[in-house]
Design a protein around this motif. Structure first.
Motif, PDB file in Angstrom:
ATOM      1  N   LEU A  36       2.110   7.213  -6.367  1.00 31.38           N
ATOM      2  CA  LEU A  36       1.072   8.207  -6.637  1.00 31.38           C
ATOM      3  C   LEU A  36       1.435   9.583  -6.093  1.00 31.38           C
ATOM      4  CD1 LEU A  36      -2.111   6.050  -5.906  1.00 31.38           C
ATOM      5  CD2 LEU A  36      -1.290   6.841  -8.143  1.00 31.38           C
ATOM      6  N   ALA A  37       2.155   9.626  -4.973  1.00 33.01           N
ATOM      7  CA  ALA A  37       2.519  10.915  -4.373  1.00 33.01           C
ATOM      8  C   ALA A  37       3.390  11.729  -5.331  1.00 33.01           C
ATOM      9  CB  ALA A  37       3.241  10.691  -3.048  1.00 33.01           C
ATOM     10  N   ILE A  38       4.443  11.114  -5.866  1.00 27.98           N
ATOM     11  CA  ILE A  38       5.315  11.852  -6.772  1.00 27.98           C
ATOM     12  C   ILE A  38       4.604  12.136  -8.090  1.00 27.98           C
ATOM     13  CG2 ILE A  38       6.402   9.726  -7.619  1.00 27.98           C
ATOM     14  CD1 ILE A  38       8.036  13.202  -7.274  1.00 27.98           C
ATOM     15  N   LEU A  65       0.837  -1.198   0.000  1.00 29.46           N
ATOM     16  CA  LEU A  65       0.000   0.000   0.000  1.00 29.46           C
ATOM     17  C   LEU A  65       0.875   1.253   0.000  1.00 29.46           C
ATOM     18  CD1 LEU A  65      -2.803  -1.028   2.539  1.00 29.46           C
ATOM     19  CD2 LEU A  65      -3.037  -0.762   0.054  1.00 29.46           C
ATOM     20  N   MET A  66       1.951   1.220   0.789  1.00 34.26           N
ATOM     21  CA  MET A  66       2.872   2.355   0.810  1.00 34.26           C
ATOM     22  C   MET A  66       3.620   2.478  -0.505  1.00 34.26           C
ATOM     23  SD  MET A  66       2.475   3.977   3.576  1.00 34.26           S
ATOM     24  CE  MET A  66       3.919   5.043   3.544  1.00 34.26           C
ATOM     25  N   PHE A  67       3.890   1.345  -1.151  1.00 35.91           N
ATOM     26  CA  PHE A  67       4.526   1.355  -2.473  1.00 35.91           C
ATOM     27  C   PHE A  67       3.657   2.122  -3.467  1.00 35.91           C
ATOM     28  CE2 PHE A  67       4.665  -0.938  -6.608  1.00 35.91           C
ATOM     29  CZ  PHE A  67       5.937  -0.539  -7.021  1.00 35.91           C
ATOM     30  N   ALA A  68       2.360   1.810  -3.487  1.00 33.85           N
ATOM     31  CA  ALA A  68       1.438   2.514  -4.372  1.00 33.85           C
ATOM     32  C   ALA A  68       1.328   3.987  -3.981  1.00 33.85           C
ATOM     33  CB  ALA A  68       0.059   1.855  -4.328  1.00 33.85           C
ATOM     34  N   ALA A  69       1.338   4.256  -2.670  1.00 38.53           N
ATOM     35  CA  ALA A  69       1.245   5.640  -2.200  1.00 38.53           C
ATOM     36  C   ALA A  69       2.455   6.449  -2.635  1.00 38.53           C
ATOM     37  CB  ALA A  69       1.110   5.665  -0.678  1.00 38.53           C
ATOM     38  N   GLY A  70       3.648   5.848  -2.568  1.00 39.34           N
ATOM     39  CA  GLY A  70       4.847   6.548  -2.993  1.00 39.34           C
ATOM     40  C   GLY A  70       4.820   6.889  -4.469  1.00 39.34           C
ATOM     41  N   GLU A  85       4.186  15.913  -9.593  1.00 35.15           N
ATOM     42  CA  GLU A  85       4.673  16.257 -10.933  1.00 35.15           C
ATOM     43  C   GLU A  85       3.548  16.754 -11.833  1.00 35.15           C
ATOM     44  OE1 GLU A  85       7.199  13.710 -13.046  1.00 35.15           O
ATOM     45  OE2 GLU A  85       8.881  14.120 -11.703  1.00 35.15           O
ATOM     46  N   ARG A  86       2.357  16.154 -11.710  1.00 34.79           N
ATOM     47  CA  ARG A  86       1.230  16.619 -12.521  1.00 34.79           C
ATOM     48  C   ARG A  86       0.838  18.039 -12.118  1.00 34.79           C
ATOM     49  NH1 ARG A  86       1.486  15.453 -16.879  1.00 34.79           N
ATOM     50  NH2 ARG A  86       3.580  14.967 -16.203  1.00 34.79           N
ATOM     51  N   ALA A  87       0.871  18.337 -10.820  1.00 32.84           N
ATOM     52  CA  ALA A  87       0.525  19.672 -10.355  1.00 32.84           C
ATOM     53  C   ALA A  87       1.498  20.704 -10.911  1.00 32.84           C
ATOM     54  CB  ALA A  87       0.518  19.716  -8.824  1.00 32.84           C
ATOM     55  N   VAL A  88       2.779  20.377 -10.929  1.00 28.79           N
ATOM     56  CA  VAL A  88       3.785  21.280 -11.492  1.00 28.79           C
ATOM     57  C   VAL A  88       3.573  21.451 -12.991  1.00 28.79           C
ATOM     58  CG1 VAL A  88       6.236  21.565 -11.964  1.00 28.79           C
ATOM     59  CG2 VAL A  88       5.489  20.779  -9.708  1.00 28.79           C
ATOM     60  N   ALA A  89       3.256  20.347 -13.678  1.00 28.46           N
ATOM     61  CA  ALA A  89       3.039  20.406 -15.129  1.00 28.46           C
ATOM     62  C   ALA A  89       1.826  21.269 -15.466  1.00 28.46           C
ATOM     63  CB  ALA A  89       2.855  18.999 -15.692  1.00 28.46           C
ATOM     64  N   LEU A 137      10.873   5.618  -6.286  1.00 26.43           N
ATOM     65  CA  LEU A 137      11.985   5.317  -7.171  1.00 26.43           C
ATOM     66  C   LEU A 137      11.491   4.743  -8.499  1.00 26.43           C
ATOM     67  CD1 LEU A 137      15.016   5.722  -6.549  1.00 26.43           C
ATOM     68  CD2 LEU A 137      15.168   3.271  -6.130  1.00 26.43           C
ATOM     69  N   LEU A 138      10.476   3.881  -8.435  1.00 19.95           N
ATOM     70  CA  LEU A 138       9.930   3.293  -9.656  1.00 19.95           C
ATOM     71  C   LEU A 138       9.344   4.370 -10.562  1.00 19.95           C
ATOM     72  CD1 LEU A 138       9.250   0.667 -11.206  1.00 19.95           C
ATOM     73  CD2 LEU A 138       7.028   0.701 -10.065  1.00 19.95           C
ATOM     74  N   TYR A 139       8.661   5.342  -9.955  1.00 17.16           N
ATOM     75  CA  TYR A 139       8.085   6.414 -10.768  1.00 17.16           C
ATOM     76  C   TYR A 139       9.176   7.214 -11.469  1.00 17.16           C
ATOM     77  CZ  TYR A 139       5.327  10.380 -12.260  1.00 17.16           C
ATOM     78  OH  TYR A 139       4.725  11.348 -13.036  1.00 17.16           O
ATOM     79  N   LEU A 140      10.229   7.572 -10.719  1.00 13.80           N
ATOM     80  CA  LEU A 140      11.311   8.353 -11.317  1.00 13.80           C
ATOM     81  C   LEU A 140      11.951   7.605 -12.480  1.00 13.80           C
ATOM     82  CD1 LEU A 140      13.071   9.799  -8.142  1.00 13.80           C
ATOM     83  CD2 LEU A 140      11.608  11.023  -9.749  1.00 13.80           C
ATOM     84  N   ALA A 141      12.135   6.289 -12.294  1.00 11.61           N
ATOM     85  CA  ALA A 141      12.776   5.496 -13.345  1.00 11.61           C
ATOM     86  C   ALA A 141      11.907   5.398 -14.591  1.00 11.61           C
ATOM     87  CB  ALA A 141      13.112   4.101 -12.818  1.00 11.61           C
ATOM     88  N   THR A 142      10.620   5.130 -14.398  1.00 10.77           N
ATOM     89  CA  THR A 142       9.753   4.845 -15.540  1.00 10.77           C
ATOM     90  C   THR A 142       9.134   6.085 -16.169  1.00 10.77           C
ATOM     91  OG1 THR A 142       7.888   4.453 -14.035  1.00 10.77           O
ATOM     92  CG2 THR A 142       9.190   2.540 -14.703  1.00 10.77           C
ATOM     93  N   SER A 143       8.893   7.120 -15.363  1.00 15.09           N
ATOM     94  CA  SER A 143       8.201   8.294 -15.885  1.00 15.09           C
ATOM     95  C   SER A 143       9.143   9.420 -16.284  1.00 15.09           C
ATOM     96  CB  SER A 143       7.207   8.815 -14.838  1.00 15.09           C
ATOM     97  OG  SER A 143       6.478   9.912 -15.349  1.00 15.09           O
ATOM     98  N   ASP A 144      10.309   9.482 -15.644  1.00 11.94           N
ATOM     99  CA  ASP A 144      11.230  10.578 -15.927  1.00 11.94           C
ATOM    100  C   ASP A 144      12.465  10.127 -16.712  1.00 11.94           C
ATOM    101  OD1 ASP A 144       9.600  12.352 -14.701  1.00 11.94           O
ATOM    102  OD2 ASP A 144      10.746  12.514 -12.850  1.00 11.94           O
ATOM    103  N   ILE A 145      13.208   9.188 -16.135  1.00 14.11           N
ATOM    104  CA  ILE A 145      14.519   8.866 -16.687  1.00 14.11           C
ATOM    105  C   ILE A 145      14.417   8.066 -17.988  1.00 14.11           C
ATOM    106  CG2 ILE A 145      16.684   7.643 -16.262  1.00 14.11           C
ATOM    107  CD1 ILE A 145      16.519   8.445 -13.403  1.00 14.11           C
ATOM    108  N   LEU A 146      13.577   7.014 -18.024  1.00 11.46           N
ATOM    109  CA  LEU A 146      13.469   6.218 -19.246  1.00 11.46           C
ATOM    110  C   LEU A 146      12.934   7.021 -20.433  1.00 11.46           C
ATOM    111  CD1 LEU A 146      12.342   2.641 -18.137  1.00 11.46           C
ATOM    112  CD2 LEU A 146      14.480   3.313 -19.243  1.00 11.46           C
ATOM    113  N   PRO A 147      11.849   7.789 -20.266  1.00 10.68           N
ATOM    114  CA  PRO A 147      11.401   8.603 -21.407  1.00 10.68           C
ATOM    115  C   PRO A 147      12.461   9.592 -21.874  1.00 10.68           C
ATOM    116  CG  PRO A 147       9.660   8.443 -19.771  1.00 10.68           C
ATOM    117  CD  PRO A 147      10.890   7.858 -19.150  1.00 10.68           C
ATOM    118  N   GLU A 148      13.198  10.180 -20.921  1.00  7.09           N
ATOM    119  CA  GLU A 148      14.250  11.120 -21.295  1.00  7.09           C
ATOM    120  C   GLU A 148      15.372  10.413 -22.048  1.00  7.09           C
ATOM    121  OE1 GLU A 148      17.220  14.393 -19.194  1.00  7.09           O
ATOM    122  OE2 GLU A 148      15.629  13.447 -18.035  1.00  7.09           O
TER     123      GLU A 148
END
Length: 250
Positions: A62-64, A55-60, A68-72, A210-221
């Motif tokens: 979704l939190a980031i 549950l905390m994994f999913a929360a982490g 990021e969506r709010a900033v975008a 960490l999973l979000y950063l890897a899949t949503s930020d670093i890999l697309p870049e």
């Protein structure tokens, strides 16, 4: 590694995508092979049939994502109010001075984004310290993942500061702050011991982050300028390398 990332940002070559692809593979490997198993071991209690660590994994994750969506969205609205030039009137001579105001605003966006990366690096250091409290193996692999990620952090800190019109000196100052931030975060964890259950929850949360950063930020870049097989192979190599590291450490 943060400083190296900033240095590469100043001297960008055509191989950056390979380094980012490998870094993303390292991060995926540490999430799948170490963080989640350790989190489940330390926080196995379930809520409505699902382990608290997951549950905390999913929360982490979704939190980031929400941040990021709010900033975008905020950036998107800023673009809606871009200045309009008429005829051959130079942009800097806008009668109402809107261009200069927007340039200052852009600098502020760059500074805010860079400071957010510095704050995130403090949490990276905290994650290393917390992971070492969970065990030497966990601490080592988390440290490797964070070090790999900090290359991208340093690269992005310098790039985003300069992208929004800030001078080189300011960008280098923020880069230095970003390099010191993980050391500060790790030092904080020397002041107290985290209870095992809370540590499991935190590791689960950090895994999602960490999973979000890897899949949503670093890999697309990594793939956007070069959708190549070589980048994909570097990502697979990163995952495989982390598998070997964890296997030998265990």
């Amino acid at each position: 590694m943060t400083l190296i990332g900033g240095y590469v940002a100043q001297h960008t070559g055509d191989r950056r995508h390979l380094v980012l692809g490998f870094a993303a593979g390292l991060m995926l490997g540490v999430v799948a092979f170490d963080l989640l198993p350790e989190a489940l071991h330390q926080a196995p209690e379930e809520i409505h049939g699902v382990p608290q660590a997951l549950l905390m994994f999913a929360a982490g994750f979704l939190a980031i994502h929400i941040v990021e969506r709010a900033v975008a969205i905020h950036r998107g609205h800023e673009d809606e109010y871009a200045e309009h030039t008429h005829g051959h009137q130079p942009a800097h001579a806008h009668p109402h001075g809107h261009v200069h105001e927007r340039r200052d605003g852009q600098q502020g966006i760059g500074l805010t984004a860079a400071l957010a990366l510095v704050g995130h690096s403090v949490m990276d250091g905290f994650a290393i310290g917390a992971a070492f409290q969970a065990g030497g193996t966990v601490g080592t692999v988390v440290a490797i993942a964070v070090v790999a990620h900090d290359f991208a952090d340093g690269f992005n800190t310098y790039t985003i500061t300069r992208l929004y019109g800030n001078d080189r000196r300011r960008a280098l100052t923020l880069l230095a702050a970003d390099a010191l931030a993980p050391v500060t975060g790790a030092g904080i964890t020397l002041l107290f011991t985290i209870p095992e259950h809370l540590l499991g929850l935190y590791l689960g949360f950090f895994a999602g982050f960490l999973l979000y950063l890897a899949t949503s930020d670093i890999l697309p870049e990594a793939h956007s300028p070069h959708p190549s097989r070589t980048t994909l192979l570097c990502t697979l190599a990163g995952v495989g390398f982390m598998w070997l590291v964890i296997g030998f450490a265990g």
